[in-house]
Design a protein around this motif. Structure first.
Motif, PDB file in Angstrom:
ATOM      1  N   UNK B  86       0.839  -1.209   0.000  1.00 43.96           N
ATOM      2  CA  UNK B  86       0.000   0.000   0.000  1.00 43.96           C
ATOM      3  C   UNK B  86       0.869   1.253   0.000  1.00 43.96           C
ATOM      4  N   UNK B  89       2.301   1.608  -3.401  1.00 46.71           N
ATOM      5  CA  UNK B  89       1.246   2.032  -4.335  1.00 46.71           C
ATOM      6  C   UNK B  89       1.036   3.554  -4.220  1.00 46.71           C
ATOM      7  N   UNK B  90       1.109   4.067  -2.997  1.00 51.42           N
ATOM      8  CA  UNK B  90       0.932   5.515  -2.819  1.00 51.42           C
ATOM      9  C   UNK B  90       2.172   6.257  -3.323  1.00 51.42           C
ATOM     10  N   UNK B  93       2.030   6.312  -6.855  1.00 48.74           N
ATOM     11  CA  UNK B  93       0.760   6.877  -7.316  1.00 48.74           C
ATOM     12  C   UNK B  93       0.154   5.996  -8.414  1.00 48.74           C
ATOM     13  N   UNK B  94      -0.054   4.738  -8.091  1.00 46.55           N
ATOM     14  CA  UNK B  94      -0.443   3.754  -9.104  1.00 46.55           C
ATOM     15  C   UNK B  94      -1.856   3.951  -9.660  1.00 46.55           C
TER      16      UNK B  94
END
Ligand code: FES
Ligand code: FES
Lengths: 711, 153
Positions: B86, B89-90, B93-94
């Motif tokens: 997570x 992912x942040x 910026x997926x």
């Protein structure tokens, strides 16, 4: 959890009625001020400055809330709008929140005149107005601080959510909101010099990202309400088909099936939850009269379009005289299929029609128009219809259509309960909203030295502007969507003629990402490559020579060629192709690197894109939009087509309508041309060149032209 | 009543035994982070873990997972791999629309649990069945590598 988005907004509406001390900027978009005034007048009793025509709210604790009427479908519009406001406000970016707006004319998209998102208009239409909203608030906060300190406003400046005065005085925006909200809203606030931007033009993490990695982002399909039933429908198998008979005995016998509701669009089974509703739907026996389209077939459609290109069409553009004598002619016919949008979130909508009011929660690109549609369907005045826009699990134009909102509204109205209508993937794929098929016949003439002399293009395609209800009659017989990308191309042929031959197979049509450019840029850019080859010229050089008066287009072509190392050696078996486009106010060039595998299938290794979209708001968003658009285009080029047999759509789900997967994904480089021009669109312009760049690379690899899609 | 464990909590389900886990999660329990994309096991939007293995919740009945441990996206912040993913992912910026991303993260978590240092081919193999219509594949790849690096550090 998923309903937070809605709770937050309700709390806001409630809380704000009693909002004490918060600064609310009821700033009106300059171009739609009369709507905003009308909206304010329609809401008597609301405190001035707090009608929902507000774009911005600052709480006494300094929290900044930007209110956005545009739909977030993955393109980063929430981030874009928030950053425009925050920049001119000089907000502390970390304290900026975004809230989805209700329907109100104040939120009309200035480029559409209605509250809707699409056509890559978000930044183009809101660049100035949203900055003005932030700048107005900033001026009021400065004036409040200056008044408090007894100093000249000109002696104060702002930085990250604070006003700084002379002698080290400073106050947070939150401390100033009570005083600021008593001041008049400046109608002509001054805007920053773009050189002073701190937020715009920087790659910031999107504000919607955290909720999208922990499952908490609220999409339409996630809406939950007390007493909600889920509906799954039998939809018409053929457009225009009518119901002959319904046998719902087996469906009603399934435990948990609550109601069966017939509406003109089909028959819905309502149950607590999707699974029982689906079982009920599958147990329905519905007989249809197929109507006039019951014999529709793709072979016939293709023949119709091809035939149409053999006769003269309506003239869309005519320069010089294409009948001039030439030394050599090049001819080719290109064809593109119908396509589905296949958004990852299937179409769905929750509607609750009750006595005297209606509410819908919808992943929609067009909340404004849908408010009017629901009002019509329910006989309610528009102000009694609330449209809540959720996150959209993809849009691509599809969610501009109202079908899922209409059907759920009619079902709820008939059933008397809140209803969440969910399309199965198959329903979604077969909902008859397709990018039109098109066939274009080209003839080009060269002189003896290989210089281009003439170009004729005859486009045969159904008219999207009629199908989408934009017009009943085509101006001068030409459908602007059918020819865009060819009719407005910038190559300087001394003699040029573009014709449009309307051919109507009867298949309903819809806007698909980049609309007419999606097929026409493929056609023209692949054909220009053929002309270059016939002239014995390099594809990049040939294009350059036709673009001497087009510095921005030539600029991206040069940049893409340079970054891709055009002309430099490649690994064994890898070949390059190039393509360019100008659309939605932006300019894009792409170079694709492709090899063919043993079975003759293309493998795309890398795509280098150069983009000139004017002044950039967020380079990261541009990279992602261009990369996403390339994937969307490549996916269609390599895999996608919708075909018909006996009036039925032959595809049903991702097994027979495959899309690009991780292991087929090329490396993508995006280079942005620095520019001070007005911002252009970015959600769509990255798409059109991908396909022609790839097919031109395939020609370089194999000597074969790809004139029909998918490849 | 079928009983199973969701994110460490034992729950009793009133849905019929043939109900796919996806719909029990979403409609009966309100875990809406797990998404519906295709319903026929070809898109991966509904990926959850059962006893640590990734499965397609749209074609797995609750009867088949009775008594088992189900983990969904809502509990991914409670384990090391989930947290690392997570965060990556942040950082990267997926998401675009975000609809496929629960399934992407669940598939990636299963990959990292069994292969802490996946190369591109491993990532292709593990992720190729999880579709993203918005085209975030390159960022997914970068984020998986990023997460693997932070976990290995
Ligand atoms: S919804 Fe389960 S794999 Fe697509
Ligand atoms: S982010 Fe939209 S489908 Fe993947």
């Amino acid at each position: 959890m998923s309903t937070n988005a809605f709770t937050t907004r309700r709390d806001f509406l409630k809380g704000s009625a009693a909002a004490t001390g918060a600064l609310v900027i009821g700033f009106t978009l300059p171009v739609s001020s009369r709507f905003a005034q009308a909206a304010a007048a329609a809401m008597p009793g609301q405190a001035t400055g707090f009608a929902p025509n507000a774009f911005l709210r600052i709480a006494p604790d300094g929290q900044v809330t930007v209110i956005c009427g545009l739909s977030e479908m993955g393109q980063g519009v929430h981030m874009g709008i928030a950053s425009l406001v925050a920049e001119e406000l000089d907000a502390d970016w970390k304290s900026v929140k975004l809230e989805q707006a209700p329907v109100d004319k104040a939120y009309n998209n200035p480029l559409f005149g209605m509250q809707a998102t699409g056509g890559s208009t978000a930044i183009r239409g809101h660049y100035e107005p949203m900055r003005m909203a932030g700048a107005a608030a900033r001026e009021m906060l400065v004036a409040a601080a200056a008044g408090k300190w007894g100093v000249d406003a000109a002696a104060c400046r702002t930085q990250e959510g604070r006003v700084m005065g002379p002698d080290g005085k400073s106050a947070g925006y939150g401390e100033l909101v009570a005083a600021a909200s008593k001041l008049p809203v400046p109608q002509n606030p001054s805007l920053k010099d773009p050189r002073d931007f701190r937020i715009l033009g920087k790659g910031l993490t999107r504000i919607d990202t955290p909720a999208k990695v922990d499952g908490s982002a609220g999409f339409g399909i996630d809406v939950q309400l007390p007493g909600l039933l889920t509906a799954v429908m039998v939809h018409a198998p053929v457009p225009g088909a009518t119901i002959v008979s319904v046998d719902d005995a087996a469906a009603k016998a399934i435990p948990g099936v609550k109601q069966v509701v017939q509406i003109p669009q089909g028959v819905a089974v309502l149950a607590e939850g999707y699974w029982i509703a689906l079982k009920g739907r599958d147990a329905l026996v519905v007989k249809w009269d197929d109507g006039p389209l019951g014999s529709l077939s793709s072979a016939d459609i293709s023949k119709l379009l091809h035939e149409a290109t053999k006769k003269p069409g309506a003239v869309a553009r005519n320069e010089g005289d294409v009948s001039v004598a030439v030394a050599k002619t090049v001819e080719a016919v290109y064809e593109a299929p119908y396509l589905a949008h296949a958004c990852m979130e299937p179409m769905n909508c929750t509607a609750w029609v009750s006595a005297g009011k209606a509410e819908v929660w919808a992943p929609t690109q067009a909340p404004g128009p849908n408010q009017g549609i629901v009002a019509q369907l329910t006989g309610l005045p528009p102000e009694k219809v609330q449209v809540h826009t959720t996150y959209l699990g993809g849009g691509f134009g599809r969610r501009f259509a109202p079908d899922f909102i209409i059907a759920s509204t009619l079902i709820s109205k008939a059933a008397g309960v809140p209803v969440k209508l969910v399309y199965t993937r198959e329903d979604d794929m077969r909902a008859w909203f397709y990018r039109p098929a098109s066939v274009t016949r080209f003839t080009a003439g060269l002189d003896a030295a290989g210089n281009p002399v003439s170009l004729t293009a005859r486009v045969a395609s159904p008219a999207l502007s009629i199908a989408a209800g934009f017009t009943k009659e085509l101006p001068k017989g030409v459908d602007e969507f059918a020819i865009e990308g060819i009719g407005d191309m910038l190559y300087a042929f001394p003699n040029l003629r573009v014709e449009y031959a309307q051919a109507e197979p009867g298949v309903p049509l819809w806007f698909w990402r980049s609309v007419g450019h999606s097929q026409n840029v493929y056609f023209i850019e692949a054909f220009i490559d053929e002309v270059a080859a016939a002239a014995g010229k390099d594809p990049v050089e040939f294009r350059r020579s036709l673009l001497s008066k087009q510095p921005r287009l030539r600029g991206v072509l040069d940049l893409a060629a340079q970054k891709a190392g055009w002309g430099s050696p490649l690994p064994q078996g890898v070949h390059r192709g190039v393509a360019i486009t100008n659309c939605f106010g932006s300019f894009v060039a792409q170079v694709a690197e492709v090899s063919m595998d043993a079975s003759g299938k293309p493998r795309v290794h890398r795509i280098v894109a150069a983009v000139d979209c004017g002044r950039t708001v967020n380079p990261d968003v541009i990279h992602r939009q261009v990369e996403g658009a390339i994937v969307y285009g490549l996916s269609a080029a390599l895999h996608e087509k919708i075909t018909f047999q006996n009036g039925r759509v032959e595809q049903s789900n991702f097994n027979d309508y495959p899309m690009l997967r991780m292991d087929e994904m090329p490396r993508v480089e995006v280079h942005i041309v620095p520019s001070t021009e007005a911002p252009g669109g970015i959600g769509e312009p990255g798409l059109p060149p991908a396909t022609p760049a790839v097919v031109n690379a395939i020609f370089a690899a194999t000597g074969k032209r790809v004139r029909t899609l998918p490849i | 009543m079928i009983s199973l464990s969701i994110n460490g909590k034992t729950v009793q389900l009133s849905a019929t035994p043939d109900t796919p886990l996806l719909w029990a999660l979403r409609d009966e329990l309100g875990y809406t982070g797990t998404k519906f994309g295709c319903g026929i096991s070809v898109c991966g939007a509904c990926t959850v873990h059962v006893d640590g293995k990734p499965i397609r919740a749209c074609v797995t009945t609750i009867e088949a997972v009775a008594g088992k441990q189900v983990t969904t996206i809502e509990a991914m912040d409670a384990n090391r791999i989930g947290q690392a993913l997570q965060a990556a992912w942040i950082r990267n910026d997926v998401p675009q629309c975000g609809y496929c991303q629960s399934g992407q993260i669940m598939s990636a978590a299963a990959l990292l649990a069994q292969n802490p240092k996946p190369n591109d081919t491993d990532i292709d193999e593990a992720m190729r069945r999880t579709l993203c219509r918005c085209g975030t594949y390159n960022r997914i790849r970068a984020a998986i590598k990023d997460a693997a690096a932070t976990l290995g550090a």
